[in-house]
Design an enzyme around this catalytic site. Sequence first.
Site, PDB file in Angstrom:
ATOM      1  CE  LYS A   1       2.736  -2.719  18.200  1.00  0.00           C
ATOM      2  NZ  LYS A   1       1.993  -1.515  17.638  1.00  0.00           N
TER       3      LYS A   1
ATOM      4  CE1 TYR B   1       6.381  -2.899  17.573  1.00  0.00           C
ATOM      5  CE2 TYR B   1       6.193  -5.208  17.654  1.00  0.00           C
ATOM      6  CZ  TYR B   1       6.020  -4.226  17.094  1.00  0.00           C
ATOM      7  OH  TYR B   1       5.189  -4.300  15.785  1.00  0.00           O
TER       8      TYR B   1
HETATM    9  N1  LIG Z   1       6.618  -3.227  10.614  1.00  0.00           N
HETATM   10  C1  LIG Z   1       6.235  -4.516  10.901  1.00  0.00           C
HETATM   11  O1  LIG Z   1       6.818  -5.413  10.084  1.00  0.00           O
HETATM   12  C2  LIG Z   1       5.103  -4.550  11.549  1.00  0.00           C
HETATM   13  C3  LIG Z   1       4.850  -5.886  12.225  1.00  0.00           C
HETATM   14  C4  LIG Z   1       3.620  -6.196  13.000  1.00  0.00           C
HETATM   15  C5  LIG Z   1       3.060  -5.227  13.330  1.00  0.00           C
HETATM   16  N2  LIG Z   1       3.285  -4.031  13.099  1.00  0.00           N
HETATM   17  C6  LIG Z   1       2.426  -2.915  13.624  1.00  0.00           C
HETATM   18  O2  LIG Z   1       1.670  -2.546  12.631  1.00  0.00           O
HETATM   19  C7  LIG Z   1       0.985  -1.293  12.822  1.00  0.00           C
HETATM   20  C8  LIG Z   1       1.307  -0.481  11.425  1.00  0.00           C
HETATM   21  O3  LIG Z   1       2.505  -0.643  11.003  1.00  0.00           O
HETATM   22  P1  LIG Z   1       2.953   0.347   9.694  1.00  0.00           P
HETATM   23  O4  LIG Z   1       4.292  -0.127   9.470  1.00  0.00           O
HETATM   24  O5  LIG Z   1       1.903   0.249   8.778  1.00  0.00           O
HETATM   25  O6  LIG Z   1       2.766   1.894  10.271  1.00  0.00           O
HETATM   26  P2  LIG Z   1       3.447   3.233   9.562  1.00  0.00           P
HETATM   27  O7  LIG Z   1       3.879   2.862   8.177  1.00  0.00           O
HETATM   28  O8  LIG Z   1       4.803   3.209  10.594  1.00  0.00           O
HETATM   29  O9  LIG Z   1       2.561   4.103  10.154  1.00  0.00           O
HETATM   30  C9  LIG Z   1       2.336   4.546  11.306  1.00  0.00           C
HETATM   31  C10 LIG Z   1       1.250   5.511  11.443  1.00  0.00           C
HETATM   32  O10 LIG Z   1       0.973   6.048  12.629  1.00  0.00           O
HETATM   33  C11 LIG Z   1       0.993   7.480  12.537  1.00  0.00           C
HETATM   34  N3  LIG Z   1       1.931   7.891  13.602  1.00  0.00           N
HETATM   35  C12 LIG Z   1       3.150   7.706  13.892  1.00  0.00           C
HETATM   36  N4  LIG Z   1       3.778   8.159  14.929  1.00  0.00           N
HETATM   37  C13 LIG Z   1       2.635   9.285  15.356  1.00  0.00           C
HETATM   38  C14 LIG Z   1       2.626  10.527  16.138  1.00  0.00           C
HETATM   39  N5  LIG Z   1       3.371  10.453  17.124  1.00  0.00           N
HETATM   40  N6  LIG Z   1       1.309  10.934  16.355  1.00  0.00           N
HETATM   41  C15 LIG Z   1       0.256  10.741  15.467  1.00  0.00           C
HETATM   42  N7  LIG Z   1       0.526   9.396  14.467  1.00  0.00           N
HETATM   43  C16 LIG Z   1       1.635   8.882  14.496  1.00  0.00           C
HETATM   44  C17 LIG Z   1       1.962   7.781  11.497  1.00  0.00           C
HETATM   45  O11 LIG Z   1       1.212   9.142  10.829  1.00  0.00           O
HETATM   46  P3  LIG Z   1       2.374   9.968  10.214  1.00  0.00           P
HETATM   47  O12 LIG Z   1       2.440   9.575   8.537  1.00  0.00           O
HETATM   48  O13 LIG Z   1       1.829  11.468  10.669  1.00  0.00           O
HETATM   49  O14 LIG Z   1       3.802   9.933  10.771  1.00  0.00           O
HETATM   50  C18 LIG Z   1       1.250   6.791  10.458  1.00  0.00           C
HETATM   51  O15 LIG Z   1       0.058   7.099   9.712  1.00  0.00           O
HETATM   52  C19 LIG Z   1       2.059  -0.656  13.911  1.00  0.00           C
HETATM   53  O16 LIG Z   1       1.431  -0.632  15.218  1.00  0.00           O
HETATM   54  C20 LIG Z   1       3.178  -1.807  13.900  1.00  0.00           C
HETATM   55  O17 LIG Z   1       3.679  -1.751  15.230  1.00  0.00           O
HETATM   56  C21 LIG Z   1       4.295  -3.664  12.162  1.00  0.00           C
END
Ligand SMILES: NC(=O)c1ccc[n+]([C@@H]2O[C@H](COP(=O)([O-])OP(=O)(O)OC[C@H]3O[C@@H](n4cnc5c(N)ncnc54)[C@H](OP(=O)(O)O)[C@@H]3O)[C@@H](O)[C@H]2O)c1
Length: 286
Positions: free
Chosen positions: A191, A187
């Site tokens: 990133k 991961y």
């Molecule tokens: N979760 C945490 O605590 C955390 C912490 C630090 C950083 N982050 C990073 O922050 C970013 C945003 O996180 P989030 O939790 O807001 O994301 P999320 O809710 O999981 O949303 C992800 C987005 O990416 C799209 N996506 C996923 N798989 C896809 C695919 N195969 N093809 C096209 N689109 C796809 C989804 O579209 P669909 O709705 O169509 O699936 C959605 O719009 C990510 O990069 C994550 O790694 C997360």
Amino acid sequence: MSRPAALSAAAAVAAAAAAAGLAALVATLLLLQPEDVGPGASLSMAETEALPKLREDFRMQNKSVFILGASGETGRVLLKEILEQGLFSKVTLIGRRKLTLDEEAYKNVNQEVVDFEKLDDYASAFQGHDVGFCCLGTTRKKAGADGFVRVDRDYVLKSAELAKSGGCKHFNLLSSKGADKSSNFLYLQVKGEVEARVEELKFDRYSIFRPGVLLCDRQESRPGEWLVRKFFGSLPESWASGHSVPVITVVRAMLNNAVRPSDAEKELLDNKAIHGLGKADDPLKP
Ligand SMILES: NC(=O)c1ccc[n+]([C@@H]2O[C@H](COP(=O)([O-])OP(=O)(O)OC[C@H]3O[C@@H](n4cnc5c(N)ncnc54)[C@H](OP(=O)(O)O)[C@@H]3O)[C@@H](O)[C@H]2O)c1
């Protein structure tokens, strides 16, 4: 199902949940490692007071913006906030499916539906945007290791390339605390790698956001993340805020950063900087 079979199925579910929780906690502890604080960790009083004027100046420039990942937890809050603040004259969502946006506030939002496996065929979707926000991402659990790399590295990088060719001047990447291209953890390695490869594209301005654990009421069930959120919820606020951040704070940090002019080609905003910038003021207060 017989009683012993039901009991063993329940035990298996509990074990899987515990394993997911443990994995998430281990990942979280990895994210807890200290990291350098980037420039602009928090706004001075003068900068905070200047924000309304900066927003007004920004609006006058009639910029256009695209969002990747607007259906996700961060992306949809970002979209809402962009519309509420009225910062851009044109807002485009680029995603794999059309979103149902019935409310009046969303009536001028454009949507480009693309096939991320054939992004070159959709280069026109990336044309003519001044600013881009990338909130794309998946998880290893959801997509497998290869699928995770495909989305979080390949889709992000290809989108950034097309955006650059399409004239985007300011690219904003939502990355993660602990991102490090030489990490042994997939991961964090992915990133870090994608951050570095997007940097090679040489946008006029490139802003990387590295939040800790995102605090939100996630629509999708992720037991591991839920456990981590509960864990942070039980800690003193001052400690928890070092390692986690509400999604709305991330979004406001992204926008408060975007409206302030900068000569820096690259900005790296860590969790602390995100808290400082995102809590600077409430842009919607009268
Ligand atoms: N979760 C945490 O605590 C955390 C912490 C630090 C950083 N982050 C990073 O922050 C970013 C945003 O996180 P989030 O939790 O807001 O994301 P999320 O809710 O999981 O949303 C992800 C987005 O990416 C799209 N996506 C996923 N798989 C896809 C695919 N195969 N093809 C096209 N689109 C796809 C989804 O579209 P669909 O709705 O169509 O699936 C959605 O719009 C990510 O990069 C994550 O790694 C997360």
